[in-house]
Design a protein around this motif. Structure first.
Motif, PDB file in Angstrom:
ATOM      1  N   ILE A   1     -62.675  30.499  -7.997  1.00 13.71           N
ATOM      2  CA  ILE A   1     -61.513  30.100  -9.000  1.00 13.71           C
ATOM      3  C   ILE A   1     -60.746  31.509  -9.221  1.00 13.71           C
ATOM      4  N   VAL A   2     -59.559  31.363  -9.092  1.00 17.10           N
ATOM      5  CA  VAL A   2     -58.708  32.687  -9.049  1.00 17.10           C
ATOM      6  C   VAL A   2     -57.650  32.600 -10.060  1.00 17.10           C
ATOM      7  N   VAL A   3     -57.600  33.797 -10.569  1.00 17.32           N
ATOM      8  CA  VAL A   3     -56.298  33.818 -11.300  1.00 17.32           C
ATOM      9  C   VAL A   3     -55.317  34.910 -11.028  1.00 17.32           C
ATOM     10  N   GLN A   4     -54.033  34.775 -11.572  1.00 20.92           N
ATOM     11  CA  GLN A   4     -53.025  36.136 -11.175  1.00 20.92           C
ATOM     12  C   GLN A   4     -53.759  37.357 -11.516  1.00 20.92           C
ATOM     13  N   ASP A   5     -53.477  38.428 -10.571  1.00 20.65           N
ATOM     14  CA  ASP A   5     -53.844  39.549 -10.790  1.00 20.65           C
ATOM     15  C   ASP A   5     -53.815  40.305 -12.146  1.00 20.65           C
TER      16      ASP A   5
ATOM     17  N   THR B   1     -56.914  25.488 -20.521  1.00 19.57           N
ATOM     18  CA  THR B   1     -55.960  25.503 -19.438  1.00 19.57           C
ATOM     19  C   THR B   1     -55.784  24.652 -18.558  1.00 19.57           C
ATOM     20  N   VAL B   2     -54.794  24.737 -17.457  1.00 20.17           N
ATOM     21  CA  VAL B   2     -54.547  23.871 -16.341  1.00 20.17           C
ATOM     22  C   VAL B   2     -55.240  24.678 -15.050  1.00 20.17           C
ATOM     23  N   ILE B   3     -55.860  23.929 -14.386  1.00 19.18           N
ATOM     24  CA  ILE B   3     -56.253  24.813 -13.095  1.00 19.18           C
ATOM     25  C   ILE B   3     -55.791  23.912 -12.006  1.00 19.18           C
ATOM     26  N   GLY B   4     -55.226  24.728 -10.938  1.00 18.52           N
ATOM     27  CA  GLY B   4     -54.689  24.022  -9.770  1.00 18.52           C
ATOM     28  C   GLY B   4     -55.520  23.787  -8.823  1.00 18.52           C
ATOM     29  N   THR B   5     -55.434  22.636  -7.926  1.00 20.64           N
ATOM     30  CA  THR B   5     -56.188  22.570  -6.756  1.00 20.64           C
ATOM     31  C   THR B   5     -55.361  22.075  -5.688  1.00 20.64           C
ATOM     32  N   GLY B   6     -55.850  22.152  -4.485  1.00 18.41           N
ATOM     33  CA  GLY B   6     -54.951  21.971  -3.277  1.00 18.41           C
ATOM     34  C   GLY B   6     -54.881  20.406  -3.037  1.00 18.41           C
TER      35      GLY B   6
ATOM     36  N   PHE C   1     -48.172  28.782 -10.047  1.00 19.14           N
ATOM     37  CA  PHE C   1     -48.438  29.936 -10.649  1.00 19.14           C
ATOM     38  C   PHE C   1     -47.128  30.635 -11.435  1.00 19.14           C
ATOM     39  N   LEU C   2     -46.037  30.560 -10.769  1.00 17.20           N
ATOM     40  CA  LEU C   2     -44.876  31.318 -11.201  1.00 17.20           C
ATOM     41  C   LEU C   2     -44.115  30.505 -12.151  1.00 17.20           C
ATOM     42  N   ASN C   3     -44.315  29.077 -11.982  1.00 15.70           N
ATOM     43  CA  ASN C   3     -43.662  28.273 -13.153  1.00 15.70           C
ATOM     44  C   ASN C   3     -44.401  27.922 -14.333  1.00 15.70           C
ATOM     45  N   GLY C   4     -45.689  28.615 -14.040  1.00 16.22           N
ATOM     46  CA  GLY C   4     -46.456  28.369 -15.425  1.00 16.22           C
ATOM     47  C   GLY C   4     -47.072  27.231 -15.564  1.00 16.22           C
ATOM     48  N   GLU C   5     -47.169  26.354 -14.551  1.00 21.92           N
ATOM     49  CA  GLU C   5     -47.765  24.996 -14.554  1.00 21.92           C
ATOM     50  C   GLU C   5     -49.412  25.275 -14.575  1.00 21.92           C
ATOM     51  N   ILE C   6     -49.840  26.453 -14.019  1.00 26.57           N
ATOM     52  CA  ILE C   6     -51.320  26.572 -13.695  1.00 26.57           C
ATOM     53  C   ILE C   6     -51.739  27.688 -14.393  1.00 26.57           C
ATOM     54  N   SER C   7     -52.810  28.020 -14.873  1.00 29.02           N
ATOM     55  CA  SER C   7     -53.256  29.568 -15.096  1.00 29.02           C
ATOM     56  C   SER C   7     -54.324  29.879 -14.280  1.00 29.02           C
ATOM     57  N   ALA C   8     -54.929  28.962 -13.308  1.00 31.95           N
ATOM     58  CA  ALA C   8     -55.789  29.462 -12.392  1.00 31.95           C
ATOM     59  C   ALA C   8     -55.723  28.468 -11.293  1.00 31.95           C
TER      60      ALA C   8
END
Length: 342
Positions: free
Chosen positions: A118-122, A135-140, A180-187
């Motif tokens: 599980i990664v987050v922006q640096d 939070t909302v976590i993105g998946t492929g 990530f850039l649009n703020g849709e996901i936090s991780a």
């Protein structure tokens, strides 16, 4: 000198993707075999592409075509529909499929060390899994191995999907960056390759997965139970060739040849040689046996138990399987290791 064998693109009508056909496969007496993988990356399935390129499958009389489809769920659907003989799904989807009566069997542990995180922006304020509450976590994909892995990690922190966090299917690469850039996901629940691609594209990410989850092996080779019962020689031949390709790739003396075969399998990955090389190193490192010097491809029984427990806890399967041992086997790996190494 590196010998490049030619490959021919092809696709199943119902499984559109890329296909590979070894040049020697046109010889009479070769048996056509289809392998399905959950993404187009040749690097993620490197033992297969190297075994094709080095002629190891041809040595076994197998003409292997590779088809890329979307996620482990689709891989298992293709296997159960008879569209392919072998695939590379995650362990969670294998157990979930078996809970629905699909007789899929894992036969080779490719990613012996967890190839998800599980990664987050640096620059994110989130420093650990606890920071993912609310939070909302993105998946492929919606049902890929990365979903089960992330759910397992979050369950371990006492979090419940839909209450403490939610998943959002955003895709990988560019779409994940945009989310990530649009703020849709936090991780983002990422494979080793996904994280490397995000970093390469300027979306610096860091892994917040607790280290104890490294024992949860990732995607491996699976086939169907009826193939094992009725065509055991095919499975034995596949595993021998696959193991030879795996071992070839782990020898740094073969590095340039390995990268050439992978570029032939996916030319886009080979366009940036520096990135291809770094990604290969990252993915390859996850396939080393947890016990140093141990045999390639072996499954640890106790981690299958842990995978099952996590799926039950997360509601992905209704309860323990009647026979968990039927979901996987080390028999073919043991036999291949004996045949290759004596």
């Amino acid at each position: 000198m590196i010998t490049r064998r030619s490959f021919t693109a092809s696709a199943l009508a119902s499984v559109p993707a890329l296909g590979l056909l070894g040049r020697r496969g046109w010889a009479q007496g070769m048996r056509d075999v289809t392998f399905v993988q959950p993404s187009p990356s040749a690097i993620n399935s490197f033992p297969v592409f190297i075994a094709i390129g080095e002629g190891y499958f041809a040595d076994e009389g197998l003409n292997v075509r590779v088809e890329a489809i979307n996620g482990s769920g689709a891989v298992l659907q293709a296997l159960s529909a008879g569209q392919a003989q072998f695939g590379r799904p995650g362990p969670g989807p294998v157990l979930a499929a078996r809970s629905r009566g699909v007789d899929a069997v894992a036969i080779y542990n490719v990613a012996a060390r967890s190839n998800f995180g599980i990664v987050v922006q640096d620059g994110s304020d989130i420093q650990g899994v606890e920071g993912l509450r609310g939070t909302v976590i993105g998946t492929g994909t919606a049902d890929g191995a990365e979903v089960g892995f992330a759910r397992n990690v979050l369950n371990g922190s006492g979090m419940v999907e839909g209450t403490d966090y939610t998943f959002l299917t955003v895709g990988d690469g560019g779409p994940a960056t945009a989310a990530f850039l649009n703020g849709e996901i936090s991780a983002y629940s990422a494979s080793t390759a996904d994280a490397a691609i995000l970093n390469q594209r300027g979306m610096a990410v860091r892994d917040i997965t607790p280290p104890e989850f490294a024992r949860f092996f990732g995607n491996g080779i699976a086939t169907m139970g009826d193939i094992i019962r009725n065509d055991r020689g095919l499975v034995e031949a596949w595993v021998r060739a696959h193991m030879r390709g795996h071992a070839f790739a782990l020898d740094d003396a073969n590095r340039e040849a390995a990268l050439a075969h992978l570029a032939a399998g996916n030319p886009q990955e080979g366009e940036d040689r520096e990135f291809q090389s770094a990604l290969f190193d990252a993915v390859r490192s996850k396939t080393l046996p947890v016990e140093e010097g141990g045999p390639l491809g072996l499954y640890p029984a106790e981690v299958w138990e842990e995978w099952q427990a996590s799926l039950v806890a997360g509601g992905e399967i209704p309860g323990p399987l009647d026979d968990l041992s039927a979901a996987w086997t080390n028999d073919f790996v043991i036999a291949a290791n004996a045949a290759i190494n004596g």
